[in-house]
Design an enzyme around this catalytic site. Structure first.
Site, PDB file in Angstrom:
ATOM      1  N   HIS A  26      11.238  -4.647 -10.044  1.00  0.00           N
ATOM      2  CA  HIS A  26      11.712  -6.026  -9.905  1.00  0.00           C
ATOM      3  C   HIS A  26      11.489  -6.743 -11.236  1.00  0.00           C
ATOM      4  CE1 HIS A  26       7.667  -7.969  -9.338  1.00  0.00           C
ATOM      5  NE2 HIS A  26       7.363  -6.907  -8.616  1.00  0.00           N
ATOM      6  N   ASP A  75      11.528 -10.192 -11.440  1.00  0.00           N
ATOM      7  CA  ASP A  75      10.957 -11.535 -11.275  1.00  0.00           C
ATOM      8  C   ASP A  75       9.434 -11.492 -11.370  1.00  0.00           C
ATOM      9  OD1 ASP A  75      11.131 -10.129  -8.752  1.00  0.00           O
ATOM     10  OD2 ASP A  75      10.673 -11.990  -7.688  1.00  0.00           O
ATOM     11  N   ASP A  80       2.508  -6.876 -13.327  1.00  0.00           N
ATOM     12  CA  ASP A  80       3.407  -6.882 -12.155  1.00  0.00           C
ATOM     13  C   ASP A  80       4.742  -7.505 -12.527  1.00  0.00           C
ATOM     14  OD1 ASP A  80       4.497  -6.901  -9.637  1.00  0.00           O
ATOM     15  OD2 ASP A  80       3.130  -8.379  -8.813  1.00  0.00           O
ATOM     16  N   GLU A 100      11.786 -10.074  -5.658  1.00  0.00           N
ATOM     17  CA  GLU A 100      10.798  -9.298  -4.900  1.00  0.00           C
ATOM     18  C   GLU A 100       9.661 -10.185  -4.442  1.00  0.00           C
ATOM     19  OE1 GLU A 100       7.314  -6.790  -3.964  1.00  0.00           O
ATOM     20  OE2 GLU A 100       7.469  -8.344  -5.469  1.00  0.00           O
ATOM     21  N   GLU A 101       9.277 -11.120  -5.298  1.00  0.00           N
ATOM     22  CA  GLU A 101       8.120 -11.969  -4.994  1.00  0.00           C
ATOM     23  C   GLU A 101       8.423 -12.971  -3.877  1.00  0.00           C
ATOM     24  OE1 GLU A 101       5.382 -11.140  -6.033  1.00  0.00           O
ATOM     25  OE2 GLU A 101       5.513 -10.238  -8.026  1.00  0.00           O
ATOM     26  N   GLU A 107       5.416  -0.232  -9.359  1.00  0.00           N
ATOM     27  CA  GLU A 107       4.521  -1.378  -9.138  1.00  0.00           C
ATOM     28  C   GLU A 107       3.130  -1.030  -9.667  1.00  0.00           C
ATOM     29  OE1 GLU A 107       4.825  -4.439  -7.874  1.00  0.00           O
ATOM     30  OE2 GLU A 107       6.671  -4.458  -6.688  1.00  0.00           O
TER      31      GLU A 107
HETATM   32 ZN    ZN Z   1       5.361  -6.500  -8.028  1.00  0.00          ZN
END
Ligand code: ZN
Length: 426
Positions: free
Chosen positions: A96, A98, A127, A161-162, A190
């Site tokens: 991801h 974001d 992350d 994703e967040e 991740e």
């Molecule tokens: Zn993540």
């Protein structure tokens, strides 16, 4: 003398250490903060330009109409695909793009991507832009290692994703981007520590319980019916009946930390009565009290049962308590998911960790959810794990960083795992 194919691959990756750091820095410098979903398009286009220069067919998928999508903050995903010399499976590396808000407490500029003492700092370093950069370098090195590769390599950068993945993997999975025969194996880089393979996550049920009362003057509460006192009765039942039951349930999922190997329930918030106005509280008996619960469920539980036991407790209060009435509203739910630890993607990643890091890998599950749920439940693709650099505990924290050494090692692990999967030797 035949050269060890792995050593060749690892030598290429070692030689690209600086390039890997540069790439991760460039990604961090896009402030892709979600919400609201800043800079998604330029970040996606940066990834797309790089991969199309390496022979990937690049597509941009705009998740129109998904939460937060607007002219200023379009939800743009990028998917790059490269077919090999012969037919074979498709290995997809999904990150991801974001990141969460920066928050307080930073001692460094969160978007300057500063390197210090072998660490790369910045919002998203851990992350998961460090993982995204490592996966790109891994795949490029694999292509450049000279072997004529069968099968297909895919890399994606997805959004949101967040905030649940609705404009990202959820949207793509519903349109077949994460299903056979297009894709066979998925690695999600991740930050779960460089020697661990994450095979799944617990499920979630968020719900709001509202208790009802009757307004009256605060000086004469006997003329009303206090919704907050009714909610207190709900909490009392949770404490006495439900919490002991949840604590007694233990899962076979290897969830870390081990405290999360039980069913859990958090009370996220509680609101009752009228808000203060001008610093002066309302002298009223509250007629409504709302509580949001966050129930995390195990692979051994099912969603209907989880909801049923809360409803049963509330129904019991209707019988036992004068004036008790309630509403129960679903807010959000995710099924638990767990891949087979003996499946191809878990097995090949574990073998690569043994070779690259020289340690026995640990198989884990995540206490919270990530995009694997959409790939499993919507895409019906079970051979999916999360593996990537970065220390899980640093995610979302101020002064978040990723160790450069971990990025290099995880790139080697991903390259080796992907090669084994393409050749079907996993
Ligand atoms: Zn993540």
């Amino acid at each position: 003398m035949t050269q060890d194919p792995w050593e060749n691959l690892f030598t290429i990756i070692d030689g690209r250490r600086e390039e890997l750091v540069d790439l991760a820095q460039a990604l961090i410098r896009f402030p892709t903060v979600n919400p609201p979903g800043e800079a998604y398009r330029p970040c996606a286009e940066f990834i797309g330009r790089r991969l199309s220069a390496r022979g990937f067919a690049v597509e941009y998928v705009h998740a129109a109409g998904t939460p937060g999508d607007c002219e200023r903050h379009p939800r743009i995903n990028v998917i790059a695909r490269r077919e090999g010399a012969a037919p074979g499976p498709c290995v997809h590396l999904r990150s991801h793009i974001d990141v969460v808000q920066t928050g307080a407490g930073w001692t460094l500029d969160p978007f300057a991507a500063i390197v210090k003492d072998g660490k790369l700092y910045g919002r998203g370093a851990c992350d998961m832009k460090g993982g995204l950069a490592a996966s790109i370098i891994a795949v490029e090195a694999l292509i450049d290692s000279g072997a004529s590769l069968p099968g297909t390599l895919e890399i994606s950068g997805t959004v949101d994703e967040e905030s649940g993945g609705y404009g990202g993997v959820h949207y793509l999975a519903e349109r077949g981007w994460f299903s056979a025969p297009r894709v066979d194996h998925v690695i999600i880089p991740e930050p779960l520590n460089v020697d661990r393979v994450c095979i799944g996550h617990r499920g979630v049920w968020w719900a709001e319980i509202e208790t009802h009362g009757r307004m009256a003057h605060g000086s004469m509460p006997f003329l009303g019916d206090c919704a907050v006192r009714h909610m207190n009765a709900v909490i009392d039942r949770l404490e006495r009946d439900l919490y002991p039951k949840l604590a007694a349930r233990r899962t076979d999922m290897p969830v870390v930390p081990s405290g999360a190997r039980h069913s859990t329930l958090n009370i996220n918030s509680i609101h009752g009565g009228q808000a203060e106005s001008a610093g002066y509280p309302a002298p009223c008996v509250p007629d409504s009290c709302r509580m949001v619960i966050d129930r995390r469920l195990l692979i051994e539980e099912n969603m209907d049962g989880v909801k049923g036991e809360v409803r049963e407790l509330l129904e019991q209060l209707v019988k036992d308590r004068d004036g008790f009435s309630y509403d129960l509203r679903d807010i959000f739910e995710v099924q638990p998911t767990m891949a087979d630890r003996n499946g191809p993607v878990a097995r090949s990643t574990a073998a690569a960790i043994r070779r690259v890091i020289g340690r026995e890998p640990e198989f884990i599950c995540s206490p919270g959810t990530y995009d694997q749920k959409h790939i499993d439940r919507i895409g019906k693709l079970r051979d999916c794990i999360a593996y990537g650099p970065g220390i899980l505990d640093l995610a979302h924290q101020p002064d978040e960083y990723v160790l450069i050494e971990d990025m290099v090692n995880s790139a080697k692990v991903m390259a080796m795992a992907a090669r084994s999967l393409l050749f079907g030797t996993a």
